[in-house]
Design a protein around this motif. Structure first.
Motif, mmCIF file in Angstrom:
data_model
loop_
_atom_site.group_PDB
_atom_site.id
_atom_site.type_symbol
_atom_site.label_atom_id
_atom_site.label_comp_id
_atom_site.label_asym_id
_atom_site.label_seq_id
_atom_site.Cartn_x
_atom_site.Cartn_y
_atom_site.Cartn_z
ATOM 1 N N TYR A 1 50.898 -0.384 3.183
ATOM 2 C CA TYR A 1 49.842 -0.837 4.093
ATOM 3 C C TYR A 1 50.304 -1.189 5.500
ATOM 4 C CZ TYR A 1 46.879 -0.953 -0.026
ATOM 5 O OH TYR A 1 46.182 -0.605 -1.145
ATOM 6 N N THR B 1 45.250 6.166 5.182
ATOM 7 C CA THR B 1 44.600 5.161 4.336
ATOM 8 C C THR B 1 43.845 5.817 3.189
ATOM 9 O OG1 THR B 1 44.349 3.701 6.254
ATOM 10 C CG2 THR B 1 42.997 3.211 4.335
ATOM 11 N N GLU C 1 53.179 -1.505 -4.368
ATOM 12 C CA GLU C 1 51.780 -1.215 -4.055
ATOM 13 C C GLU C 1 51.439 -1.555 -2.609
ATOM 14 O OE1 GLU C 1 47.231 -2.260 -5.604
ATOM 15 O OE2 GLU C 1 48.970 -3.166 -6.578
ATOM 16 N N VAL C 2 51.946 -2.668 -2.092
ATOM 17 C CA VAL C 2 51.542 -3.121 -0.756
ATOM 18 C C VAL C 2 52.457 -2.611 0.353
ATOM 19 C CG1 VAL C 2 50.475 -5.203 -1.678
ATOM 20 C CG2 VAL C 2 52.868 -5.269 -0.943
ATOM 21 N N THR D 1 49.661 -8.391 -6.955
ATOM 22 C CA THR D 1 50.101 -7.014 -6.805
ATOM 23 C C THR D 1 51.624 -6.942 -6.844
ATOM 24 O OG1 THR D 1 49.955 -5.064 -5.379
ATOM 25 C CG2 THR D 1 50.107 -7.205 -4.287
ATOM 26 N N GLN E 1 42.278 -3.240 -1.993
ATOM 27 C CA GLN E 1 43.092 -2.446 -1.071
ATOM 28 C C GLN E 1 42.779 -2.804 0.377
ATOM 29 O OE1 GLN E 1 43.960 1.666 -2.312
ATOM 30 N NE2 GLN E 1 42.336 1.442 -3.823
ATOM 31 N N ASN E 2 41.504 -2.995 0.676
ATOM 32 C CA ASN E 2 41.128 -3.418 2.027
ATOM 33 C C ASN E 2 41.701 -4.793 2.356
ATOM 34 O OD1 ASN E 2 39.706 -1.147 2.810
ATOM 35 N ND2 ASN E 2 37.759 -1.906 2.023
ATOM 36 N N ARG F 1 41.904 1.343 -8.648
ATOM 37 C CA ARG F 1 42.061 0.058 -7.973
ATOM 38 C C ARG F 1 40.847 -0.213 -7.109
ATOM 39 N NH1 ARG F 1 44.088 -4.697 -8.268
ATOM 40 N NH2 ARG F 1 46.081 -5.205 -7.281
ATOM 41 N N MET G 1 44.450 5.288 -0.889
ATOM 42 C CA MET G 1 43.413 4.851 -1.818
ATOM 43 C C MET G 1 43.143 5.878 -2.906
ATOM 44 S SD MET G 1 40.775 2.833 0.694
ATOM 45 C CE MET G 1 41.299 1.314 1.498
ATOM 46 N N TRP H 1 44.475 -6.258 1.347
ATOM 47 C CA TRP H 1 45.889 -6.206 1.697
ATOM 48 C C TRP H 1 46.111 -5.480 3.016
ATOM 49 C CZ3 TRP H 1 48.991 -9.544 -0.101
ATOM 50 C CH2 TRP H 1 48.817 -10.059 -1.394
ATOM 51 N N ARG I 1 45.352 5.618 -5.949
ATOM 52 C CA ARG I 1 45.007 4.548 -6.893
ATOM 53 C C ARG I 1 43.479 4.493 -7.037
ATOM 54 N NH1 ARG I 1 48.626 2.539 -3.153
ATOM 55 N NH2 ARG I 1 50.716 2.054 -3.942
#
Length: 265
Positions: free
Chosen positions: A122, A223, A118-119, A114, A238-239, A233, A227, A241, A230
């Protein structure tokens, strides 16, 4: 001759009726309708299983936490328990991804690699869930398991209100009425007629319950917003990360709060 003519006409008419009947019998049923019905049934079964699982898990959580106490205390590290929960969820996400990779191969939508952009979103829900999950252990100093389950319904109210504020989703009049009734129900269920105190749960318990509800609601809505930005994705990526950051923050909590106990025991 006349008899044969009538008989032939009858045969022709009968043949036509028979042919129409056979064509009606042989007419294929819409494959699209059958597939749609099968899909709806499969979705209904899946939703039923998920709903049942969520009901069992959420209702048993309070009971299991109270059960784990000995003489009113936890004989284990609460931060370590949360860390192991995040680790288990991360492992389950990896297992789901491994199954997808095995069937579909690695694609841009399901790969783990990634970017920072993107991260970077989180850590916020990870920190919120960290505080909320720690509070759910300490709140039992003020409430019992049934009381906790009742106060936990405040999560639904906070989620609905924050859903309206953050995601700008319009709620129907019935939904607003349901939130008001649920709030009244949570309050009246805590009324205490056998004591000088109006409510069974002390003020500290109410404050912790409200804080937990706000944290849970904001983390859940945030959250979902992440999601939905994206949609292509894979949700397991996603979960994954999200849980990685959850593990990291819980590891920090272990070092700060329970480092000596964990190292010595």
């Amino acid at each position: 001759m006349e008899y044969r003519k009538i008989k032939d006409e009858d045969n022709d008419g009968g043949g036509s009726s028979s042919g129409d009947l056979e064509s009606l019998r042989g007419k294929p049923i819409s494959v699209t309708n059958v597939a749609s019905k099968s899909s709806e049934l499969a979705n209904w079964k899946r939703k039923s299983v998920v709903t049942l699982a969520l009901t069992v898990l959420t209702s048993s959580q309070a009971i299991l936490i109270v059960w784990s106490k000995r003489a009113g205390k936890y004989e284990y590290s609460v931060t370590t328990a949360n860390f192991l929960v995040e680790t288990l969820k991360c492992a389950l996400s990896l297992a789901a991804l491994a199954r997808i990779w095995n069937h579909e191969g690695v694609t841009d939508d399901n790969r783990l690699s990634t970017t920072l952009d993107e991260v970077i979103v989180y850590p916020i829900p990870a920190v919120l869930y960290l505080v909320k999950n720690l509070l759910q252990y300490y709140i039992f100093a003020y409430v019992d398991a049934p009381g906790y389950q009742i106060l936990k319904n405040l999560n639904i109210i906070s989620t609905g209100v924050l859903y309206r504020i953050i995601l700008k989703k319009k709620l129907s009049e019935i939904q607003w009425a349901a939130f008001i009734l649920l709030c009244c129900g949570c309050t009246t269920a805590q009324l205490n007629s056998n004591s000088d105190r109006v409510l069974q749960t002390p003020l500290q318990g109410w404050i912790m319950a409200i804080v937990m509800a706000l944290l849970s609601g904001f983390a859940g809505v945030y959250t979902e917003a992440i999601m939905k930005k994206r949609p292509s994705r894979n949700i397991n990526v996603q979960n994954f990360w999200l849980y990685v950051f959850g593990m990291a923050f819980n590891a920090v909590a272990i070092v700060i709060q329970d480092f000596d106990a964990v190292m010595n025991k």
